[in-house]
Design a protein around this motif. Structure first.
Motif, PDB file in Angstrom:
ATOM      1  N   UNK A   1      -9.456  -8.924   1.314  1.00  0.00           N
ATOM      2  CA  UNK A   1      -8.213  -8.772   0.561  1.00  0.00           C
ATOM      3  C   UNK A   1      -8.309  -7.580  -0.385  1.00  0.00           C
ATOM      4  N   UNK A   2      -9.432  -7.453  -1.083  1.00  0.00           N
ATOM      5  CA  UNK A   2      -9.629  -6.346  -2.025  1.00  0.00           C
ATOM      6  C   UNK A   2      -9.460  -5.006  -1.317  1.00  0.00           C
ATOM      7  N   UNK A   3     -10.044  -4.888  -0.127  1.00  0.00           N
ATOM      8  CA  UNK A   3     -10.004  -3.609   0.597  1.00  0.00           C
ATOM      9  C   UNK A   3      -8.643  -3.375   1.239  1.00  0.00           C
ATOM     10  N   UNK A   4      -8.145  -4.359   1.999  1.00  0.00           N
ATOM     11  CA  UNK A   4      -6.993  -4.100   2.858  1.00  0.00           C
ATOM     12  C   UNK A   4      -5.664  -4.084   2.109  1.00  0.00           C
ATOM     13  N   UNK A   5      -5.621  -4.596   0.875  1.00  0.00           N
ATOM     14  CA  UNK A   5      -4.384  -4.496   0.115  1.00  0.00           C
ATOM     15  C   UNK A   5      -4.323  -3.241  -0.732  1.00  0.00           C
ATOM     16  N   UNK A   6      -5.350  -2.417  -0.681  1.00  0.00           N
ATOM     17  CA  UNK A   6      -5.375  -1.227  -1.527  1.00  0.00           C
ATOM     18  C   UNK A   6      -5.454   0.069  -0.733  1.00  0.00           C
ATOM     19  N   UNK A   7      -5.467  -0.001   0.604  1.00  0.00           N
ATOM     20  CA  UNK A   7      -5.524   1.219   1.406  1.00  0.00           C
ATOM     21  C   UNK A   7      -4.150   1.531   1.974  1.00  0.00           C
ATOM     22  N   UNK A   8      -3.820   2.804   2.148  1.00  0.00           N
ATOM     23  CA  UNK A   8      -2.554   3.162   2.790  1.00  0.00           C
ATOM     24  C   UNK A   8      -2.577   2.780   4.262  1.00  0.00           C
ATOM     25  N   UNK A   9      -1.429   2.476   4.839  1.00  0.00           N
ATOM     26  CA  UNK A   9      -1.399   2.065   6.242  1.00  0.00           C
ATOM     27  C   UNK A   9      -2.062   3.066   7.187  1.00  0.00           C
ATOM     28  N   UNK A  10      -2.007   4.350   6.869  1.00  0.00           N
ATOM     29  CA  UNK A  10      -2.622   5.357   7.741  1.00  0.00           C
ATOM     30  C   UNK A  10      -4.123   5.164   7.858  1.00  0.00           C
TER      31      UNK A  10
ATOM     32  N   UNK B   1       0.803  -1.206   0.000  1.00  0.00           N
ATOM     33  CA  UNK B   1       0.000   0.000   0.000  1.00  0.00           C
ATOM     34  C   UNK B   1       0.843   1.266   0.000  1.00  0.00           C
ATOM     35  N   UNK B   2       1.896   1.295   0.794  1.00  0.00           N
ATOM     36  CA  UNK B   2       2.786   2.446   0.829  1.00  0.00           C
ATOM     37  C   UNK B   2       4.177   1.943   1.135  1.00  0.00           C
ATOM     38  N   UNK B   3       5.086   2.875   1.266  1.00  0.00           N
ATOM     39  CA  UNK B   3       6.469   2.495   1.562  1.00  0.00           C
ATOM     40  C   UNK B   3       6.619   2.192   3.034  1.00  0.00           C
ATOM     41  N   UNK B   4       6.286   0.999   3.441  1.00  0.00           N
ATOM     42  CA  UNK B   4       6.490   0.532   4.799  1.00  0.00           C
ATOM     43  C   UNK B   4       7.633  -0.477   4.800  1.00  0.00           C
TER      44      UNK B   4
ATOM     45  N   UNK C   1      -3.759  -4.700  11.794  1.00  0.00           N
ATOM     46  CA  UNK C   1      -2.460  -5.273  12.142  1.00  0.00           C
ATOM     47  C   UNK C   1      -2.084  -6.416  11.209  1.00  0.00           C
ATOM     48  N   UNK C   2      -3.062  -7.171  10.781  1.00  0.00           N
ATOM     49  CA  UNK C   2      -2.784  -8.240   9.840  1.00  0.00           C
ATOM     50  C   UNK C   2      -2.255  -7.678   8.524  1.00  0.00           C
ATOM     51  N   UNK C   3      -2.889  -6.598   8.060  1.00  0.00           N
ATOM     52  CA  UNK C   3      -2.492  -6.009   6.779  1.00  0.00           C
ATOM     53  C   UNK C   3      -1.120  -5.353   6.854  1.00  0.00           C
ATOM     54  N   UNK C   4      -0.797  -4.738   8.003  1.00  0.00           N
ATOM     55  CA  UNK C   4       0.469  -4.019   8.105  1.00  0.00           C
ATOM     56  C   UNK C   4       1.615  -4.898   8.609  1.00  0.00           C
ATOM     57  N   UNK C   5       1.312  -5.998   9.287  1.00  0.00           N
ATOM     58  CA  UNK C   5       2.365  -6.889   9.781  1.00  0.00           C
ATOM     59  C   UNK C   5       2.943  -7.742   8.659  1.00  0.00           C
TER      60      UNK C   5
END
Length: 480
Positions: A391-400, A10-13, A135-139
């Motif tokens: 998956x559709x939603x959480x892989x396309x939003x920025x971590x913020x 989603x972003x540079x994490x 947390x699942x999406x960002x971890x």
């Protein structure tokens, strides 16, 4: 969005995975399962709770409704609070509140004490739920690891409704209704320990909490949820029902105006700018709206018409839960290959077909011929139609915005289940009254109401088919 892909980070994490990813995944999936289970796990225990604590016939509904009301009403606030205050911190706090409330509910000696404990459980779930998904999406920042984790999360969320009936039946039959609440204590403690030791805390995004948005949004959702719950028991003509629904609409309209004009909104409206993401949100509302009819009415059909006990009723849902969970295990392979449109479309068609078949039930329908085919179609349909939506939603939003997006998804799920059940119970009541007036036997009255409710559920599922058609078709150049 132009140029975006489903699997792209989603972003540079940081691209490094979490320490002990298996334990991180275990903690987050277990948390989700515990929260979802409490939506249905007490269903089969309700008669024993009524007899033990002396609930009235109408008061008993608040054992379920109090949890759903608080959970659904505060999810958006919980999602944004996790973004601002720290998702890991809010996850741990929410699970702690949920666990303590479960312990108190297990020792309840009056209706008021149990309902208060269920309200506290709803508060804890609203704190922990959105942060669990975020947390699942960002971890898991590796695209394929993230997709696998989110697919498993979706399966846990969907199968949790059926697993709740199975677990509730087992615990109620073998121990007592109190064990349905006590079981959350060791599970909650395990989640807290694993989260403290292994779940990483992503970078917080300092900002001001949108208090006006929090007040209007949470109050609006709570008013709508309460209005539909009351409509199911007191009818659409009840003054408090109408007042709650009108207040909910006004408050939510105010909420949208506030969010459009606030620099740091509780619900970033940009979440709905992407067509696939917007369609996913809508179908996350419609899927539970249609599917809850199966759990609610078939539980009564099996017990009241065919004389199943609590344990047998729970086991009857096991084939559907197994098919559903198995289907979700293939989402990580199917979604990149075909994209969301074919999966959502096929799944919605299977769901509507499965519910429509239930409208043919009668008092003599056997489990294997009358119910099992519908359950298998529903399990497969929900796995294909609903599991990819996270998956559709959480892989396309920025971590913020991950916490806010998780809050919206779970708000849609809870609001859909509550709204759908209220609508279908109203259909059931009207049809049952007509059948009784025509002189039908009690079992026939019950089945007549259920089959008409299933027709309404099939129509809702058919609406999900139309929404699925709006997903973008996968282009050959797309990596997904």
């Amino acid at each position: 969005m132009p140029g975006s892909t489903l699997l792209a980070p989603s972003t540079a994490e940081p691209t490094t995975g979490p320490h002990r990813p298996g334990l991180v995944l275990t903690a987050l999936l277990t948390c989700q399962l515990m929260i979802i289970l409490d939506v249905t796990v007490m269903n089969v225990a309700l008669p024993r709770i009524r007899d033990d604590l002396g609930f009235s016939a109408t008061g008993l509904s608040w054992v379920m409704s109090s949890y759903t009301l608080v959970f659904g009403g505060l999810l958006l606030l919980g999602g944004r609070a996790g973004d601002l205050l720290g998702r890991r911190r809010l996850l741990i706090a929410g699970v702690t509140v949920f666990t303590v409330a479960s312990l108190a509910g297990g020792f309840a000696d009056s209706p008021a004490t149990l309902v208060a404990a269920r309200i506290a459980q709803g508060l804890g779930a609203a704190m922990a739920g959105p942060s669990t998904l975020a947390l699942l999406a960002t971890s898991f920042t590796d695209p394929r690891a993230r997709m696998r984790a989110l697919a498993l999360f979706s399966g846990m969320a969907s199968a949790g409704f059926a697993v709740g009936l199975i677990a509730g039946g087992l615990l109620t039959e073998w121990l007592s209704w109190r064990s349905v609440l006590f079981i959350n204590v060791p599970v909650g403690a395990l989640i807290v320990v694993l989260a403290l030791l292994y779940v990483p805390e992503p970078a917080r995004h300092p900002a001001r909490l949108d208090l006006l948005g929090a007040a209007t949004g949470s109050a609006g959702i709570a008013a709508l949820v309460y209005g539909f719950i009351r409509a199911a028991s007191d009818g659409w003509g009840d003054g408090l029902t109408a007042g709650s629904l009108v207040a909910g609409v006004v408050l939510l309209a105010t909420f949208l105006l506030v969010e459009a004009r606030t620099a740091e909104p509780l619900l970033p409206l940009r979440l709905f700018a992407d067509r696939n993401r917007a369609a996913a949100f809508v179908n996350f509302l419609l899927g539970p709206m249609a599917g809850m009819s199966m759990f609610f009415f078939l539980t009564q059909y099996l017990q009241d018409v065919h004389g199943y006990g609590a344990l047998a009723t729970g086991v009857a849902f096991l084939p559907m839960a197994l098919v559903l969970f198995t289907t979700t295990r293939f989402i990580a392979v199917l979604l990149p290959r075909f994209g969301p449109k074919p999966l959502a479309l096929t799944g919605a068609v299977l769901m509507s077909t499965g519910i429509a078949l239930l409208s043919r039930l009668d008092v003599d329908s056997a489990y294997a011929a009358g119910l099992l085919p519908s359950m298998l179609l529903m399990g497969l349909g929900m796995g294909l139609a609903i599991a990819p939506l996270n998956v559709v939603v959480m892989t396309s939003v920025p971590p913020a915005d991950a916490g806010a997006a998780g809050g919206v998804l779970q708000t849609m799920q809870q609001a859909g289940a509550t709204l759908g059940l209220a609508i279908l119970v109203t259909v059931f009541g009207a049809s049952s009254r007509d059948a009784a007036a025509a002189g039908a036997a009690p079992d026939q009255v019950l089945v007549a109401g259920m089959t008409d409710a299933f027709v309404a559920g099939a129509l809702i599922a058919a609406t999900a088919v139309l929404v699925a058609l709006t997903f973008r078709s996968q282009r050959r150049a797309d990596p997904v």
